[in-house]
Design an enzyme around this catalytic site. Structure first.
Site, short mmCIF file in Angstrom:
data_model
loop_
_atom_site.label_atom_id
_atom_site.label_comp_id
_atom_site.label_asym_id
_atom_site.label_seq_id
_atom_site.Cartn_x
_atom_site.Cartn_y
_atom_site.Cartn_z
N HIS A 122 0.83 -1.21 0.00
CA HIS A 122 0.00 0.00 0.00
C HIS A 122 0.86 1.25 0.00
O HIS A 122 1.84 1.33 0.75
CB HIS A 122 -0.91 0.00 1.23
N CYS B 297 -4.15 -26.04 -13.27
CA CYS B 297 -4.70 -27.35 -12.91
C CYS B 297 -4.66 -27.55 -11.40
O CYS B 297 -5.11 -28.58 -10.90
CB CYS B 297 -4.03 -28.49 -13.68
N CYS C 141 0.85 -32.36 -10.85
CA CYS C 141 2.17 -32.45 -10.22
C CYS C 141 2.16 -32.94 -8.79
O CYS C 141 3.19 -33.38 -8.29
CB CYS C 141 2.89 -31.10 -10.30
#
Lengths: 138, 440, 502
Positions: C49, C436, C441
């Site tokens: 910010h 995915c 993996c």
């Protein structure tokens, strides 16, 4: 195990009614089979002869091919896939799986190798469905 | 590492293997073909599909996935076609876009442990990367994000390749075939599969799988239901399911809590086209697969696509058949043997009402065989309907179908001589219509 | 006896640890999770910010400006992803322009540089996908985005190589004052320390209230988010905030440092300090409110949704410092937004407070720099070849969506304070972060973890605790101990190392 089954008794005769979905083709006819007290089958809802044949087999002698895996020692894979060489009675599936669970093979294995002979007294062998080499690094 | 090939095939699953074998049979020297496969063996996802039911069309016998894969892998090995395993293709480019050789040379970049990062130059590329499962994120299911949520295919790999079980009690969301197969598989291996929930009012899977994988084991299939909450902070402890209305929105008050330690997702497959998109291949938004013509060639010349990367198939037999065509067409392309007749304008093939898409979606008469198979899926369950074919606005064919469902692929065959009767033809349209009344 | 014990390995705790590691002090971090960055720090907006929000003169305002200015330099020093992409606050109603002006003035007072108001035309040029309802915007070019995991892990690793001890899977159950300092009862035994830094996130009130009669109360304020596919990553280039509207407090739409698009958060006060669940209404509302800012929200491209808890203290401000009745017990409590931005400044600020209690010499051999794990996805061809020459495992792709290789996963596991879980690997090298969401993996990563930690696959978890991946029996029932790698004793929760190894 089995599809929707209802017992339907009447005073004169005992009959069993069963509904099954035919799987011989994509149409999927809803077949109703009624077994009379004398053992004869009434088959309705099928749209061809193959449906009647399917329904009769499902009621009198339902059989299935069972596929699973068996532990493999020294293989490139931890387990190897297997199948029953022919279909076996549905009621023998659990016993067949027990035998498969206890079994173990040694790599290498080839497609068609008999992993378990005469599984669960069915006269059907469990055969290997994949070639798996031995793991030289293991 | 060899840096040149006539045809590079990306993917060594059923599509890639059949394409390679067909290209070799069509006259491309085996050493001029190269298959790139990311897994440690040929055969792709079939290696984990250990159930039977493959090959009824192709071999007239019922094989398991690994057996079916082995038939094609053996063909490829017998032919001496080179392949690289554990190799990931990371980029494909077509170059020389502005010169005479515009886009004719393709560069496939890949990497593996032995050869490192390398680029292969090719005349033709066959895309055969297959598909992937729709993940939870895409479904945006609310709740916690604990362990124990698996796509059905990931669970299948654990069970069938590793011999491990993801959990003890499972709920399956989605009645796609892998989900149904896994319901039986988990049950046989000792897990309790509590139910299969399906968002749609019909199953996306084959009827035979519903009967033999669910009914046989007393596993309930709840149509028009979905998972609306996942419970358990660390590991799944249960899910809330609810019935959905016609707009597939959960109906308040129908929620039901089901305890389980595993949630399997079988909510559809998506063609894996990251590489294709990078290459500039135009994709069909409905299938997420490439737009192809009758030769299964994409908008990038010399780049062909087949199998589940093109559109998701229901039967592997059709994948092999389609891939064989892609292989032959790629062979004709690199050998220059194709009957590249005087350029003929492409006829568009459009899905009409009730049809979601068609493959191919372009047809060049000059390149067409005597017969062309058009494959597609319908968008709903239709009983006693018909498939209608229009040449522009002229109805030319109508075939009655007792039942059609989105889970099963449909096809129609177009004859070249019929098409030749309409020399001005611009568009072919296929639609689902009311059945033709039986002739008196 | 430790000089300092830091409770909580979130971004605040790790920032304090890193600053304290400059000095000759015996310092430890206690963390109940199995990895650092497992609480609020892992599920937030990842925003740096600019500093126009906080009330001028407050500690929050000071720390915000300082943190915001420090972030870029720190990202170079510690090699974590940061980008100064600039931020916009959209104003939808002409009548709200006053509020925009107010923000501008406040920002200027806080020392935020280059702030200005953009009119519709310029705004639309800068952000073509901005909604037509946006009338004007406050533009803060110094606003930025950071990878919250990257930042926290970098701070932790650097603290670690400079000698700070980390105790993971170590839950503090009780804190009490002793003559010499504080005594902490944990799931791994008793710890004693001269001073304590309470950086326990949503639990900071619990520990504070154990040692002080001046009670504080923290409410978990839940924020739900949707993360979009990289294909939608350039929907906006700046971080786009909204002025509060009649529909409630706004949500932000921002690119992430890794090129995804992020939308969120909702704000809901809840009771459960573990309640990181998303809701159907929350996610739907989020997409709806996001659509106020940008046109055609690509809802079909959502790849995951998640929820995080901000530690909101009833007073609404940061509580940093010692309670009057608990000398040497330093609270870092109520660190909600802009806490991530403030972290570098909080580290310095709290280190100064600790040094007032424990005057210690600065280390001559402090290692200020840290090299992150190389990324094959980001590397150019030459760099890729170089990495592969060094280790061929960099050519073995494990995660296809994010192009993460075995080499990077090995790095994630074997680094100081290395990953022991799937989430640990994911947050270090992004395997499983893609579209995915780890379907492809996860089994491979789990196998690598098991191999490298000499554990069984059945002992690999998503995030420690009860989050084991495989709870069924399968063909190898003996392997299923139901324990995580740490519980099974393959690795120790007490992580300490001799200095100098990086």
């Amino acid at each position: 195990m089995g599809g929707m089954e209802t017992e339907n008794r009447n005073e004169v005769n005992e009959s069993r009614k069963r509904e099954l979905v035919c799987i011989r083709c994509p149409i999927g006819c809803m077949i109703t089979v009624t077994q009379q007290g004398d053992g004869t089958l009434g088959i309705t809802g099928n749209s061809c002869g193959r449906g009647a044949e399917y329904a009769e087999k499902e009621l009198t002698n339902p059989t299935r091919i069972v596929t699973s895996t068996i532990r493999l020692r020294n293989g490139k894979q931890a387990v190897v896939p297997v199948k029953t060489a022919a279909d076996i009675p549905k009621g023998k599936i659990a016993e067949c799986m027990d035998a498969i669970r206890d079994a173990e093979l040694e790599a290498p294995v080839r497609i068609g190798d008999v992993a378990l002979a005469d599984v669960a007294g069915t006269g059907v062998d469990i055969v290997v469905t994949k070639n798996v080499e031995a793991d030289m690094g293991a | 590492m060899k840096k040149k090939a006539e045809i590079v095939i990306v993917g060594g699953g059923p599509a890639g293997l059949a394409a390679a074998a067909a290209a070799e049979e069509a006259g491309v020297k085996s050493e001029d073909i190269l298959i790139i496969e990311r897994d440690g063996e040929l055969g792709g996802i079939l290696n984990q599909c250990i159930h039977n039911g493959f090959g009824l069309h192709t071999f007239k016998e019922e094989l398991t996935g690994p057996e079916y894969a082995e038939r094609y892998a053996e063909k490829v090995r017998q032919a001496g076609i080179p392949y690289l395993l554990q190799t990931m293709a990371v980029d494909i480019r077509a170059e020389g876009r502005d010169g005479n050789d515009a886009g004719k040379i393709k560069y496939v970049t890949a990497m593996n442990k032995n050869d490192g990062l390398f680029t292969v130059e090719a005349q033709a590329v066959i895309l055969a990367m297959g598909c992937r499962e729709r993940p939870r994120g895409a479904l945006n299911i609310p709740g916690y994000r604990p362990a124990g949520i698996y796509s059905a295919g990931t669970a299948q790999r654990y069970v069938n390749i590793e011999g491990r079980m993801p959990g003890k009690e499972a709920v399956i969301l989605g009645s796609g075939d892998i989900g149904l197969i896994m319901a039986r598989r988990m049950t046989l291996e000792g897990a309790k599969v509590k139910l299969v929930a399906e968002l749609m009012p019909y199953s996306g899977g084959l009827k035979r799988n519903i009967v033999q994988c669910l009914d046989d084991y007393g596993i309930p299939l709840k149509l028009s239901h979905t998972v609306v909450g996942i419970h358990g902070k660390e590991r799944v402890e249960g899910v809330t399911i609810a019935e959905v209305d016609g707009n597939r929105k959960p109906i308040a008050g129908t929620e039901e809590y089901i305890s389980c330690d595993t949630l399997l997702l079988s909510c559809g497959l998506l063609p894996e086209n990251e590489l294709s998109a990078g290459l500039g291949v135009a994709l069909n938004p409905v299938t997420s697969g490439p737009v192809v013509n009758e030769s299964l060639e994409t908008n990038v010349e010399g780049v062909f696509a087949c199998g589940n990367v093109l559109h998701v198939h229901d039967l592997v037999d059709y994948v092999s058949e389609e891939a064989g065509n892609a292989g032959r067409n790629a062979a004709e392309y690199v050998l220059g043997t194709g009957k590249r007749e005087a350029a003929s304008a492409a006829i568009g093939i459009r899905p009409g009402p009730g049809v979601r898409y068609t493959v191919p979606s372009l047809l060049r008469l000059g390149h067409m065989q005597e017969e062309q198979v058009i494959r597609f899926r319908v968008s709903d369950v239709y009983r006693d309907a018909a498939l209608a074919v229009y040449f522009d606005d002229i109805p030319v064919m109508k075939v009655n179908k007792k039942v059609m469902a989105p889970g099963e692929m449909e096809q129609i065959k177009l004859k070249k001589r019929k098409l030749e009767e309409y020399p001005e033809l611009e568009q072919i349209r296929i639609a689902v219509e009311r059945a033709v009344p039986p002739k008196a | 006896m430790y000089d300092v014990i830091i409770v909580g390995a979130g971004v605040s705790g790790c920032a304090v640890a890193r600053e304290l590691s400059r000095y000759h002090m015996k310092t430890a971090v206690l963390e109940r999770a199995s990895d650092v960055c497992e609480g609020t720090s892992k599920a937030n907006s990842g925003i740096v910010h600019a500093g126009y929000d906080a009330e001028p003169g407050t500690v929050k305002a000071l720390l915000n400006i300082r943190g915001s200015r420090r972030m870029e330099e720190l990202s170079e020093e510690l090699d974590f992803p940061y980008k100064k992409n600039g931020s916009l606050v959209l104003c939808f109603e002409e009548s709200d322009r006053g509020k925009l002006q107010e923000l501008l003035e406040r920002g200027k007072k806080n020392g935020v540089e280059q702030l200005r108001i953009l009119e519709r035309e310029e705004l639309a040029r800068m952000e073509p996908n901005i909604s037509e309802h946006a009338a004007a915007a406050l533009y803060a070019p110094t606003g930025g985005i950071v990878c919250p995991f990257g930042l926290t892990i970098a701070l932790a690793e650097n603290a670690f190589v400079n000698g700070v001890e980390f105790y993971l899977d170590t839950e503090v159950r009780k804190a009490e004052k002793t003559g010499a300092g504080y005594r902490l009862e944990t799931s791994r035994g008793i710890f004693e320390s001269r001073t304590v830094v309470n950086a326990a996130g949503v639990y900071a009130d619990v520990f504070h209230n154990m040692v002080s009669s001046r009670k504080i109360h923290i409410t978990p304020r839940k924020g739900e988010y949707c993360l979009f596919d990289k294909a939608a990553g350039d929907w906006v280039r700046h971080t786009v905030f909204q002025l509060p509207t009649k529909y409630g407090k706004g949500v932000l739409v921002t690119p992430t440092v890794h090129g995804n698009l992020l939308m969120g958060p909702t704000a809901e006060d809840i009771e459960d300090k573990e309640g990181v669940y998303t809701t159907g209404e929350g996610l739907a509302g989020l997409l709806e409110r996001g659509a106020l800012s940008v046109r055609d929200v690509p809802a079909g491209k959502v790849i995951t949704s998640f929820a995080g808890l901000r530690a909101h203290e009833d007073g609404g401000d940061f509580i940093i410092g010692e309670p009057e009745d608990a000398a040497g017990f330093i609270d870092v409590a109520g660190i909600e937004s802009p806490g991530l931005t403030c972290a570098p400044a909080i580290g310095e600020y709290v280190a100064d407070l600790v040094r007032k209690r424990i005057p210690a010499q600065e280390k001559a051999d402090f290692i200020a720099g840290r090299k992150g794990i190389p990324s094959m996805a980001l590397a150019d061809e030459e760099r890729r070849q170089e990495l592969i020459r060094k280790n061929p495992a960099y050519a073995n792709v494990v995660c296809r969506c994010e192009l993460v290789t075995e080499g990077e996963i090995l790095d994630a596991i074997h680094r100081p304070l290395g990953a022991t879980t799937l989430d640990g690997v994911k947050r270090r090298v992004r395997a499983g972060m893609g579209r995915c969401q780890s379907g492809f993996c996860a089994p491979k990563t789990a196998e690598i973890l098991a191999r490298e930690l000499a554990a069984d696959l059945g002992e690999i978890s998503k995030a420690g605790g009860k989050s084991l991946l495989l709870t069924g029996c399968g063909k190898f029932p003996h392997a299923n101990s139901g324990k995580t790698v740490r519980e099974a004793g393959h690795i120790d929760g007490h992580i300490r190392q001799e200095r100098g190894e990086a």
